[in-house]
Design an enzyme around this catalytic site. Structure first.
Site: not given
Ligand SMILES: *[C@@H]1O[C@H](CO)[C@@H](O)[C@H](O)[C@H]1NC(C)=O
Ligand SMILES: *[C@@H]1O[C@H](CO)[C@@H](O)[C@H](O)[C@H]1NC(C)=O
Ligand SMILES: *[C@@H]1O[C@H](CO)[C@@H](O)[C@H](O)[C@H]1NC(C)=O
Ligand SMILES: *[C@@H]1O[C@H](CO)[C@@H](O)[C@H](O)[C@H]1NC(C)=O
Length: 454
Positions: A70-71, A74, A77, A285, A345-346
């Protein structure tokens, strides 16, 4: 745990500019166990490993490594920024505060920006690349360095580059992996998280849980800020802001082992409230691309079919999110490397967990969380979270055989679904063929679920 960033920092500092050091008021009530608190921010938790890596049994050698990453940490959004703004504006509209924990808002100006990787995300991704080099250096030669791909979004691409930079720095620049494939966000991309328009998302489930944990927090903050008129939705935004503001404020020179400097927004909430916030991530999730979604885990099938192709050294067989042009070209989908690293991404990592069968979890209640649960977003998919699939060649009973084991943020997975032992030195190892057999859902292109995306 957060480790020494010294060497990587030295390497990175040459091309990274320094972020200003923020001034924080002490998070008095919360100081008791700051590490633990940072680990209860669900998918907004900074990377941390719950266990130490255990090497494979002595009779085994690692023959292939696949990393799905995963990134790193951050900024919020665009959508999250709206939710966050709403709460901040309401709190700032109050005429006075009855609790000094809100005083900082008198001069606070929100200026986080959106979407991008933050320095902590870059540091933790570089650290991950460094760890990968140190762990697998015996598998690397000048002709065989990691093959790296990333989904097209900036934060994912930057994560892949920082990982590669950390890897290169750790090897003293003997091995410098290149980012070989950056997927076009408009096309098919097994690492992209918006290819299934009919996926329902988790809004309903998260709202049901918010209605349980939100009201007492809303009431307290409204009593501290008369006239603010916060509603429960604002609470979710403000709790996210604690995490986002904290990770965004970590400077590049952030130092090993020290807890992150807390955002003053964190001091508005109690540890038990962050546990409730963590559960909203678990629900998110689980009901987006985990086991609870009608069309969720099928979004992990494309990656898993690519994984199976690499493990078996045969062409990709997939009719879901993979790009057959890219996957049939050895330049963009080689089968002769030993280490592969894919950045995403997650939601996609979680979909891959559920496609493979990791963290099997019965329906999560939207009102009564179980205290003990394996499906814990902070641990399974924090920022920079990663799944590593190791293929092993082991000598056993005078024969050589292939095995698979999987680590998620260093934690060795039990792999009960393909018959791994629960104890002893062979714990967590599945016979290669048994693992392949267990991946029927992927090999069948998701049993028709992909078609329901459209
Ligand atoms: C993989 O095959 C390609 C094309 O034959 C070759 O150029 C490359 O060096 C090979 N890489 C490895 C790691 O063997
Ligand atoms: C690492 O990430 C940061 C933040 O996104 C970015 O500025 C930097 O260029 C990245 N490093 C590399 C080597 O690409
Ligand atoms: C596959 O990838 C290629 C190269 O990026 C791109 O031109 C093509 O449009 C993609 N195909 C699909 C169906 O997305
Ligand atoms: C997907 O969504 C579209 C538009 O809402 C709808 O027409 C279609 O029936 C949906 N497909 C499935 C399989 O649910």
């Amino acid at each position: 745990m957060l480790r020494t960033f010294g060497a990587v920092w030295t390497a990175l500092s040459s091309f990274l500019s320094l972020a200003p050091l923020p001034k924080f008021s002490p998070a008095h009530e919360l100081a008791h166990d700051t590490f633990k608190l940072q680990q209860s921010w669900g998918v907004y938790s900074p990377y941390h490993a719950a266990e130490h890596y255990i090497p494979p049994p002595a009779d085994c050698e690692i023959s292939q490594v696949n990393i799905l990453h995963r990134h790193g940490a951050r900024l919020p959004t665009e959508h999250q920024t709206k939710d966050i703004h709403s709460g901040v504006k309401k709190l700032q509209s109050a005429e006075y505060y009855t609790d000094s924990r809100l005083d900082f808002l008198e001069t606070f100006e929100y200026s986080l920006g959106e979407n991008l990787l933050v320095p902590l995300g870059a540091i933790q991704s570089a650290e991950s690349g460094k760890a990968a080099f140190q762990r697998y250096s015996s598998l690397i030669t000048e002709d065989d360095i990691p093959f790296v791909r990333a989904s097209g979004m900036s934060r994912v691409v930057e994560t892949a580059k920082n990982w590669s930079a950390g890897f290169a720095a750790a090897s003293d620049y003997t091995y410098t992996p290149k980012l070989s494939v950056i997927f076009d966000e408009a096309g098919l991309d097994p690492l992209q998280d918006d290819l299934c328009p009919n996926a329902s998302g988790s809004h309903k489930e998260m709202s049901q849980w918010l209605a349980v944990y939100g009201p007492p927090i809303t009431a307290r903050l409204n009593s501290w800020a008369p006239g603010a008129n916060l509603v429960d939705e604002d609470i979710h935004g403000l709790m996210m802001l604690c995490a986002f503001h904290t990770v965004a404020s970590v400077p590049y020179e952030y130092n090993e082992g020290s807890p992150l400097p807390f955002s003053p927004f964190c001091s508005l909430f109690k540890p038990s409230e962050f546990e409730a916030f963590e559960y909203s991530s678990d629900l998110d999730k689980y009901y987006s691309t985990g086991y609870g979604a009608r069309v969720g885990r099928v979004q992990g099938v494309g990656y898993v079919n690519e994984l199976l192709a690499r493990l078996t050294g045969s062409p990709v067989s997939d009719h879901t999110s993979t790009n057959s042009t890219l996957d049939s070209d050895p330049a963009t989908f080689p089968l002769n490397h030993t280490i592969y690293a894919d950045f995403t991404h997650d939601s996609i990592v979680v979909a891959a967990f559920a496609t493979i069968g990791l963290f099997p979890t019965h329906k999560l209640s939207t009102t009564h969380p179980k205290a003990q649960r394996d499906w814990l977003a902070s641990e399974i998919i924090p920022f920079s979270g990663r799944m590593v699939v190791e293929k092993l060649t082991c000598d056993r009973h005078d024969a050589s055989d292939s095995y698979i084991r999987i680590l998620v943020n260093e934690v060795l997975q039990p792999l009960a679904f393909c018959g791994a032992k629960k104890h002893g030195p062979w714990k967590g190892l599945c016979q290669f063929d048994a693992f392949l057999d267990s991946q029927e859902y992927a090999r069948n292109d998701g049993n028709g679920d992909w078609e329901e995306c459209f």
